[in-house]
Scaffold this motif. Sequence first.
Motif, PDB file in Angstrom:
ATOM      1  N   TYR A 117      -1.521   0.983   7.343  1.00 35.50           N
ATOM      2  CA  TYR A 117      -0.435   0.567   6.479  1.00 35.50           C
ATOM      3  C   TYR A 117      -0.151  -0.886   6.786  1.00 35.50           C
ATOM      4  O   TYR A 117       0.514  -1.237   7.738  1.00 35.50           O
ATOM      5  CB  TYR A 117       0.782   1.437   6.742  1.00 35.50           C
ATOM      6  CG  TYR A 117       1.872   1.236   5.741  1.00 35.50           C
ATOM      7  CD1 TYR A 117       1.596   1.062   4.396  1.00 35.50           C
ATOM      8  CD2 TYR A 117       3.198   1.224   6.140  1.00 35.50           C
ATOM      9  CE1 TYR A 117       2.594   0.890   3.478  1.00 35.50           C
ATOM     10  CE2 TYR A 117       4.212   1.055   5.227  1.00 35.50           C
ATOM     11  CZ  TYR A 117       3.895   0.882   3.899  1.00 35.50           C
ATOM     12  OH  TYR A 117       4.902   0.714   2.998  1.00 35.50           O
TER      13      TYR A 117
ATOM     14  N   HIS B  14       6.126  11.078  -0.461  1.00 31.14           N
ATOM     15  CA  HIS B  14       5.090  10.166  -0.908  1.00 31.14           C
ATOM     16  C   HIS B  14       4.780   9.188   0.207  1.00 31.14           C
ATOM     17  O   HIS B  14       5.538   8.984   1.120  1.00 31.14           O
ATOM     18  CB  HIS B  14       5.531   9.415  -2.164  1.00 31.14           C
ATOM     19  CG  HIS B  14       6.293   8.155  -1.890  1.00 31.14           C
ATOM     20  ND1 HIS B  14       7.626   8.173  -1.601  1.00 31.14           N
ATOM     21  CD2 HIS B  14       5.878   6.870  -1.836  1.00 31.14           C
ATOM     22  CE1 HIS B  14       8.028   6.926  -1.420  1.00 31.14           C
ATOM     23  NE2 HIS B  14       6.997   6.114  -1.551  1.00 31.14           N
TER      24      HIS B  14
ATOM     25  N   ASP C  13       6.895  -0.552  -5.367  1.00 32.15           N
ATOM     26  CA  ASP C  13       7.472  -0.524  -4.017  1.00 32.15           C
ATOM     27  C   ASP C  13       6.590  -1.249  -2.999  1.00 32.15           C
ATOM     28  O   ASP C  13       5.396  -1.464  -3.214  1.00 32.15           O
ATOM     29  CB  ASP C  13       7.622   0.927  -3.543  1.00 32.15           C
ATOM     30  CG  ASP C  13       8.737   1.674  -4.257  1.00 32.15           C
ATOM     31  OD1 ASP C  13       9.280   1.147  -5.250  1.00 32.15           O
ATOM     32  OD2 ASP C  13       9.049   2.791  -3.800  1.00 32.15           O
ATOM     33  N   ASP C  14       7.221  -1.568  -1.881  1.00 34.25           N
ATOM     34  CA  ASP C  14       6.565  -2.002  -0.638  1.00 34.25           C
ATOM     35  C   ASP C  14       6.136  -3.464  -0.623  1.00 34.25           C
ATOM     36  O   ASP C  14       5.537  -3.907   0.342  1.00 34.25           O
ATOM     37  CB  ASP C  14       5.361  -1.124  -0.280  1.00 34.25           C
ATOM     38  CG  ASP C  14       5.738   0.315   0.002  1.00 34.25           C
ATOM     39  OD1 ASP C  14       6.941   0.630  -0.075  1.00 34.25           O
ATOM     40  OD2 ASP C  14       4.846   1.121   0.288  1.00 34.25           O
TER      41      ASP C  14
ATOM     42  N   HIS D  85      14.462  -1.817  -0.479  1.00 34.37           N
ATOM     43  CA  HIS D  85      13.597  -0.727  -0.008  1.00 34.37           C
ATOM     44  C   HIS D  85      13.566  -0.687   1.523  1.00 34.37           C
ATOM     45  O   HIS D  85      12.549  -0.331   2.105  1.00 34.37           O
ATOM     46  CB  HIS D  85      12.184  -0.924  -0.570  1.00 34.37           C
ATOM     47  CG  HIS D  85      11.297   0.295  -0.500  1.00 34.37           C
ATOM     48  ND1 HIS D  85      11.730   1.568  -0.761  1.00 34.37           N
ATOM     49  CD2 HIS D  85       9.977   0.416  -0.192  1.00 34.37           C
ATOM     50  CE1 HIS D  85      10.728   2.422  -0.619  1.00 34.37           C
ATOM     51  NE2 HIS D  85       9.650   1.753  -0.267  1.00 34.37           N
TER      52      HIS D  85
ATOM     53  N   HIS E 121      10.776  -0.283   6.396  1.00 36.71           N
ATOM     54  CA  HIS E 121      10.160   0.908   5.807  1.00 36.71           C
ATOM     55  C   HIS E 121      10.132   2.116   6.748  1.00 36.71           C
ATOM     56  O   HIS E 121       9.121   2.828   6.844  1.00 36.71           O
ATOM     57  CB  HIS E 121       8.735   0.584   5.335  1.00 36.71           C
ATOM     58  CG  HIS E 121       8.279   1.449   4.180  1.00 36.71           C
ATOM     59  ND1 HIS E 121       7.731   2.704   4.363  1.00 36.71           N
ATOM     60  CD2 HIS E 121       8.307   1.254   2.848  1.00 36.71           C
ATOM     61  CE1 HIS E 121       7.427   3.218   3.182  1.00 36.71           C
ATOM     62  NE2 HIS E 121       7.774   2.365   2.253  1.00 36.71           N
TER      63      HIS E 121
ATOM     64  N   HIS F 204       3.006   1.045  -6.485  1.00 37.61           N
ATOM     65  CA  HIS F 204       3.144   0.143  -5.338  1.00 37.61           C
ATOM     66  C   HIS F 204       2.443  -1.184  -5.594  1.00 37.61           C
ATOM     67  O   HIS F 204       1.330  -1.209  -6.116  1.00 37.61           O
ATOM     68  CB  HIS F 204       2.559   0.783  -4.072  1.00 37.61           C
ATOM     69  CG  HIS F 204       3.313   2.008  -3.618  1.00 37.61           C
ATOM     70  ND1 HIS F 204       3.117   3.244  -4.200  1.00 37.61           N
ATOM     71  CD2 HIS F 204       4.274   2.171  -2.673  1.00 37.61           C
ATOM     72  CE1 HIS F 204       3.933   4.124  -3.618  1.00 37.61           C
ATOM     73  NE2 HIS F 204       4.641   3.504  -2.692  1.00 37.61           N
TER      74      HIS F 204
HETATM   75 ZN   LIG Z   1       7.730   2.521   0.211  1.00 36.60          ZN
END
Ligand SMILES: [Zn+2]
Length: 305
Positions: A3, A59, A126-127, A177, A181, A271
């Motif tokens: 990640y 998720h 996202d992210d 967000h 994380h 994402h």
């Molecule tokens: Zn996320």
Amino acid sequence: MQYDKCGLTRRRALLGGAVACLGAAGGWAWTQDSTGGASGAASSHRALGGASSSSGRLHGAAASGRLGRRPAHASAGRPYSYRTRPYTGVPRGTVGRSGARLPTSVRQGAHLRLGGEDKRIALTFDDGPHPVHTPAVLDVLRRHGVKATFFVVGQCAQEYPHLVKKIAADGHLVGNHSWSHPQLDKLSVQRVEEELGGTSRLLYRLLGAPPSLARAPYGAWDRASLRICARLGMEPVGWSVDTTDWSRPGAATIRSRVISGADAGAIVLSHDGGGNRSQSVQALEHYLPRLLEMGYVITPVRVGD
Ligand SMILES: [Zn+2]
């Protein structure tokens, strides 16, 4: 699965220190007590952020085990300086004199769909921001004249502030967000305040107004984090269509999940950061014009209207 986020590993010590400083800065957004948003007390059950989560699946990293531990935040780092910046450009009516957004009602769970009856769909990413994939997503959206919503990770926003400003300048909504994380329902109240509050403060500094929307990583809201979200003046947002693009199932699969899941009021989760999102971008190139052909109006997330 690795990640990547936004180069988290090599900056962990520095960013961790910055997060630690956020705790001391907590008065920025919490000068008004949670009673300001007490209508509709949250239930004791775990409130989830998305349709797929409510069926028991998380998720992203939580499901795949890619979620790393939250970064240590005890090391020394640069303190935030923007707490003392002048308050300018803040919209009236939603933000208090302190620069903080006024509290909202505490929700029992995240909004999973858009309000209203018309044929609207929201695309959410996202992210990010990510130096490669965020500009690519922005390019596709711009070519089609479509506005979306980006739920950014605070430490990525700090790393790429120009991309946050670019997202907003293009007319998209920027949501919170968290800072690093983590799974919020595993954290102490203070850590959740740091994660959400720190990101709101950074976005306020970058954009001139704090965010009005938040999405918990993995959709993992709980009562405490929903209360903090409300105290910060944000509405919790989940999703109704999960592309699971993070698992890189192939652009065709991502595309078909969006098209088959599309209906009026849908909120689509995808994402633009957190790893290689080239499949997500490739899929967007195809499903976005298809959604428009199907008669959908693609809009930033608006809830309660
Ligand atoms: Zn996320």
